[in-house]
Design a protein around this motif. Structure first.
Motif, PDB file in Angstrom:
ATOM      1  N   VAL A 160      29.447   1.301   3.598  1.00 60.36           N
ATOM      2  CA  VAL A 160      28.889   1.003   2.286  1.00 60.36           C
ATOM      3  C   VAL A 160      27.482   1.598   2.224  1.00 60.36           C
ATOM      4  CG1 VAL A 160      28.223  -0.774   0.628  1.00 60.36           C
ATOM      5  CG2 VAL A 160      30.207  -1.140   2.130  1.00 60.36           C
ATOM      6  N   VAL A 161      27.235   2.370   1.179  1.00 59.91           N
ATOM      7  CA  VAL A 161      25.937   3.003   0.969  1.00 59.91           C
ATOM      8  C   VAL A 161      25.268   2.380  -0.245  1.00 59.91           C
ATOM      9  CG1 VAL A 161      24.763   5.160   0.388  1.00 59.91           C
ATOM     10  CG2 VAL A 161      26.680   5.178   1.983  1.00 59.91           C
ATOM     11  N   VAL A 162      24.043   1.946  -0.065  1.00 61.23           N
ATOM     12  CA  VAL A 162      23.240   1.457  -1.181  1.00 61.23           C
ATOM     13  C   VAL A 162      22.375   2.603  -1.682  1.00 61.23           C
ATOM     14  CG1 VAL A 162      21.325  -0.042  -1.858  1.00 61.23           C
ATOM     15  CG2 VAL A 162      23.236  -0.967  -0.545  1.00 61.23           C
ATOM     16  N   ALA A 163      22.580   2.975  -2.937  1.00 59.14           N
ATOM     17  CA  ALA A 163      21.772   4.007  -3.579  1.00 59.14           C
ATOM     18  C   ALA A 163      20.596   3.328  -4.268  1.00 59.14           C
ATOM     19  CB  ALA A 163      22.607   4.783  -4.585  1.00 59.14           C
ATOM     20  N   SER A 164      19.423   3.535  -3.743  1.00 55.69           N
ATOM     21  CA  SER A 164      18.234   2.894  -4.306  1.00 55.69           C
ATOM     22  C   SER A 164      17.909   3.477  -5.678  1.00 55.69           C
ATOM     23  CB  SER A 164      17.035   3.081  -3.375  1.00 55.69           C
ATOM     24  OG  SER A 164      15.860   2.534  -3.952  1.00 55.69           O
ATOM     25  N   TYR A 165      17.836   2.593  -6.668  1.00 49.93           N
ATOM     26  CA  TYR A 165      17.396   2.996  -8.008  1.00 49.93           C
ATOM     27  C   TYR A 165      16.037   2.359  -8.272  1.00 49.93           C
ATOM     28  CZ  TYR A 165      18.222   4.768 -12.736  1.00 49.93           C
ATOM     29  OH  TYR A 165      18.161   5.470 -13.927  1.00 49.93           O
ATOM     30  N   LEU A 166      15.151   2.604  -7.319  1.00 46.32           N
ATOM     31  CA  LEU A 166      13.787   2.095  -7.371  1.00 46.32           C
ATOM     32  C   LEU A 166      12.832   3.282  -7.264  1.00 46.32           C
ATOM     33  CD1 LEU A 166      14.175  -0.878  -4.861  1.00 46.32           C
ATOM     34  CD2 LEU A 166      14.220  -1.016  -7.365  1.00 46.32           C
ATOM     35  N   LEU A 167      11.678   3.133  -7.873  1.00 45.18           N
ATOM     36  CA  LEU A 167      10.732   4.246  -7.896  1.00 45.18           C
ATOM     37  C   LEU A 167       9.986   4.393  -6.584  1.00 45.18           C
ATOM     38  CD1 LEU A 167       9.562   6.418  -9.855  1.00 45.18           C
ATOM     39  CD2 LEU A 167       7.703   4.795 -10.319  1.00 45.18           C
ATOM     40  N   ALA A 168       9.551   3.265  -5.993  1.00 39.61           N
ATOM     41  CA  ALA A 168       8.659   3.342  -4.843  1.00 39.61           C
ATOM     42  C   ALA A 168       8.927   2.197  -3.874  1.00 39.61           C
ATOM     43  CB  ALA A 168       7.194   3.313  -5.310  1.00 39.61           C
ATOM     44  N   GLU A 169       8.304   2.306  -2.707  1.00 45.49           N
ATOM     45  CA  GLU A 169       8.412   1.250  -1.703  1.00 45.49           C
ATOM     46  C   GLU A 169       7.818  -0.061  -2.223  1.00 45.49           C
ATOM     47  OE1 GLU A 169       9.794   0.926   1.154  1.00 45.49           O
ATOM     48  OE2 GLU A 169      10.407   2.980   1.592  1.00 45.49           O
ATOM     49  N   GLY A 170       8.355  -1.165  -1.740  1.00 42.85           N
ATOM     50  CA  GLY A 170       7.872  -2.477  -2.137  1.00 42.85           C
ATOM     51  C   GLY A 170       8.849  -3.545  -1.694  1.00 42.85           C
ATOM     52  N   LEU A 171       8.662  -4.746  -2.204  1.00 40.20           N
ATOM     53  CA  LEU A 171       9.498  -5.875  -1.828  1.00 40.20           C
ATOM     54  C   LEU A 171      10.968  -5.621  -2.111  1.00 40.20           C
ATOM     55  CD1 LEU A 171       9.923  -8.851  -0.981  1.00 40.20           C
ATOM     56  CD2 LEU A 171       9.398  -9.493  -3.359  1.00 40.20           C
ATOM     57  N   PHE A 172      11.265  -5.017  -3.264  1.00 41.47           N
ATOM     58  CA  PHE A 172      12.669  -4.831  -3.631  1.00 41.47           C
ATOM     59  C   PHE A 172      13.367  -3.822  -2.715  1.00 41.47           C
ATOM     60  CE2 PHE A 172      11.426  -6.022  -8.236  1.00 41.47           C
ATOM     61  CZ  PHE A 172      11.379  -7.355  -7.872  1.00 41.47           C
ATOM     62  N   GLN A 173      12.664  -2.750  -2.344  1.00 41.62           N
ATOM     63  CA  GLN A 173      13.257  -1.780  -1.408  1.00 41.62           C
ATOM     64  C   GLN A 173      13.527  -2.444  -0.067  1.00 41.62           C
ATOM     65  OE1 GLN A 173      14.287   1.291  -2.097  1.00 41.62           O
ATOM     66  NE2 GLN A 173      14.920   1.815  -0.015  1.00 41.62           N
ATOM     67  N   GLU A 174      12.650  -3.323   0.342  1.00 39.62           N
ATOM     68  CA  GLU A 174      12.868  -4.043   1.597  1.00 39.62           C
ATOM     69  C   GLU A 174      14.121  -4.904   1.512  1.00 39.62           C
ATOM     70  OE1 GLU A 174      12.330  -4.845   5.454  1.00 39.62           O
ATOM     71  OE2 GLU A 174      11.118  -3.451   4.257  1.00 39.62           O
ATOM     72  N   ARG A 175      14.364  -5.498   0.351  1.00 42.97           N
ATOM     73  CA  ARG A 175      15.583  -6.293   0.183  1.00 42.97           C
ATOM     74  C   ARG A 175      16.832  -5.430   0.300  1.00 42.97           C
ATOM     75  NH1 ARG A 175      13.862 -10.246  -4.913  1.00 42.97           N
ATOM     76  NH2 ARG A 175      12.383 -11.530  -3.719  1.00 42.97           N
ATOM     77  N   LEU A 176      16.758  -4.189  -0.166  1.00 44.96           N
ATOM     78  CA  LEU A 176      17.904  -3.294  -0.024  1.00 44.96           C
ATOM     79  C   LEU A 176      18.200  -3.054   1.455  1.00 44.96           C
ATOM     80  CD1 LEU A 176      17.384  -0.572  -2.790  1.00 44.96           C
ATOM     81  CD2 LEU A 176      18.075  -2.967  -2.995  1.00 44.96           C
ATOM     82  N   PRO A 221       0.816  -1.231   0.000  1.00 46.37           N
ATOM     83  CA  PRO A 221       0.000   0.000   0.000  1.00 46.37           C
ATOM     84  C   PRO A 221       0.843   1.271   0.000  1.00 46.37           C
ATOM     85  CG  PRO A 221      -0.876  -1.596   1.561  1.00 46.37           C
ATOM     86  CD  PRO A 221       0.434  -2.139   1.099  1.00 46.37           C
ATOM     87  N   GLU A 222       1.988   1.247   0.719  1.00 47.60           N
ATOM     88  CA  GLU A 222       2.807   2.455   0.773  1.00 47.60           C
ATOM     89  C   GLU A 222       3.424   2.764  -0.589  1.00 47.60           C
ATOM     90  OE1 GLU A 222       5.383  -0.880   2.686  1.00 47.60           O
ATOM     91  OE2 GLU A 222       3.264  -0.401   2.328  1.00 47.60           O
ATOM     92  N   GLY A 223       3.718   1.706  -1.373  1.00 46.72           N
ATOM     93  CA  GLY A 223       4.240   1.917  -2.719  1.00 46.72           C
ATOM     94  C   GLY A 223       3.196   2.492  -3.650  1.00 46.72           C
ATOM     95  N   ILE A 224       1.979   1.964  -3.557  1.00 43.89           N
ATOM     96  CA  ILE A 224       0.878   2.482  -4.367  1.00 43.89           C
ATOM     97  C   ILE A 224       0.619   3.946  -4.026  1.00 43.89           C
ATOM     98  CG2 ILE A 224      -1.579   2.228  -4.901  1.00 43.89           C
ATOM     99  CD1 ILE A 224      -1.262  -0.757  -4.166  1.00 43.89           C
ATOM    100  N   ALA A 225       0.682   4.254  -2.725  1.00 36.02           N
ATOM    101  CA  ALA A 225       0.453   5.634  -2.287  1.00 36.02           C
ATOM    102  C   ALA A 225       1.537   6.565  -2.836  1.00 36.02           C
ATOM    103  CB  ALA A 225       0.414   5.700  -0.771  1.00 36.02           C
ATOM    104  N   MET A 226       2.790   6.077  -2.887  1.00 40.57           N
ATOM    105  CA  MET A 226       3.874   6.913  -3.403  1.00 40.57           C
ATOM    106  C   MET A 226       3.659   7.241  -4.873  1.00 40.57           C
ATOM    107  SD  MET A 226       7.326   5.378  -1.607  1.00 40.57           S
ATOM    108  CE  MET A 226       8.371   6.712  -2.218  1.00 40.57           C
ATOM    109  N   ILE A 227       3.198   6.264  -5.657  1.00 37.58           N
ATOM    110  CA  ILE A 227       2.939   6.518  -7.078  1.00 37.58           C
ATOM    111  C   ILE A 227       1.779   7.499  -7.224  1.00 37.58           C
ATOM    112  CG2 ILE A 227       2.320   5.491  -9.284  1.00 37.58           C
ATOM    113  CD1 ILE A 227       5.107   4.756  -8.264  1.00 37.58           C
ATOM    114  N   GLY A 228       0.745   7.323  -6.407  1.00 35.70           N
ATOM    115  CA  GLY A 228      -0.381   8.249  -6.449  1.00 35.70           C
ATOM    116  C   GLY A 228       0.026   9.665  -6.089  1.00 35.70           C
ATOM    117  N   ASP A 229       0.853   9.800  -5.054  1.00 29.12           N
ATOM    118  CA  ASP A 229       1.333  11.130  -4.666  1.00 29.12           C
ATOM    119  C   ASP A 229       2.180  11.750  -5.774  1.00 29.12           C
ATOM    120  OD1 ASP A 229       0.085  10.872  -2.231  1.00 29.12           O
ATOM    121  OD2 ASP A 229       1.900  10.309  -1.139  1.00 29.12           O
ATOM    122  N   LEU A 230       3.011  10.927  -6.414  1.00 29.88           N
ATOM    123  CA  LEU A 230       3.836  11.427  -7.515  1.00 29.88           C
ATOM    124  C   LEU A 230       2.955  11.958  -8.641  1.00 29.88           C
ATOM    125  CD1 LEU A 230       6.581  11.772  -8.944  1.00 29.88           C
ATOM    126  CD2 LEU A 230       6.386   9.370  -9.679  1.00 29.88           C
TER     127      LEU A 230
END
Length: 229
Positions: A178-194, A13-22
């Motif tokens: 070590v810094v991971v620079a997220s190259y993802l658009l929104a929250e979701g499973l992949f961001q959690e893996r980061l 839901p938080e990822g969907i909300a981020m796309i909607g806000d965008l």
């Protein structure tokens, strides 16, 4: 003229909300409503939006909210446009690679606590698509130029190395943060893996950065300017 922003989709839901806000931010810049469609996981799909009677009655511009020109941009989205039967659709290029998008990545890194000298891993969702991989390598080079540090490319899903592997390799080389620079658009499973990769710092997804809304609005404006009167 109808404006449509197309993203991948997520069950979070938080990822969907981020796309909607965008989309709302883009709409505010353009002073015009922006429809949101998804090519996977949830709807409405681009073909469903384009088939709507109101949208079908006027020219449409579609901006793919993808960070490289992978399968969804080059194959999936054109198939949706064709299936809709809409007679006048302009599809803009993907958002990346570009210097403007890379500066947004750096901005999110600064917000997360990145410091010059930190090892940097650029973390993308992953793809087996050759043009998309080339785009990601270009972004890694742009990011390296902006940060002044070597940048390793890694993947949260498809592709090697995984983000966790790249983090471990970077730490073994430098012994520092070590810094991971997220190259993802929104929250979701992949961001959690980061966040689970073992990095000292993980930057947030890009959708919340105000410059991304301006970048997308610019894509709509450029396509509208080229449309026949």
């Amino acid at each position: 003229m109808s404006l449509i922003l197309v993203a991948h989709g997520t069950r979070r839901p938080e990822g969907i909300a981020m796309i909607g806000d965008l989309a709302q931010q883009v709409s505010a810049v353009l002073n015009q409503p922006v429809h949101v469609g998804f090519v996977d996981v949830l709807g409405p799909t681009p073909s469903e939006i384009l088939s709507d009677a109101t949208v079908a009655a006027e020219p449409a511009i579609v901006v793919p909210a993808f960070l490289s020109r992978g399968y969804h941009v080059r194959t999936d989205l054109p198939a949706h446009v064709a299936a809709s039967g809409h007679a006048d659709v302009t599809v803009t290029p993907a958002l990346g690679p570009s210097a403007q998008l890379t500066r947004i990545v750096v901005g999110k890194m600064h917000e997360s606590g990145w410091r010059p000298g930190d090892s940097v891993v650029l973390a993308a969702a992953g793809t087996s698509d050759k043009p998309a991989r080339a785009d990601l390598r270009t972004t890694a080079m742009l990011l390296s130029a902006l940060t002044g540090s070597p940048v390793d490319l890694a993947f949260a899903a498809t592709g090697e190395p995984s983000v966790a592997e790249a983090v471990a390799q970077a730490r073994s080389r430098s012994g520092g943060r070590v810094v991971v620079a997220s190259y993802l658009l929104a929250e979701g499973l992949f961001q959690e893996r980061l966040r689970q990769s073992g990095a000292d710092v993980v930057s947030a997804p890009l959708a919340a950065h105000p410059a991304l809304a301006r970048l997308i609005a610019g894509r709509f404006q450029a396509a509208r300017a080229l449309a026949p009167a």
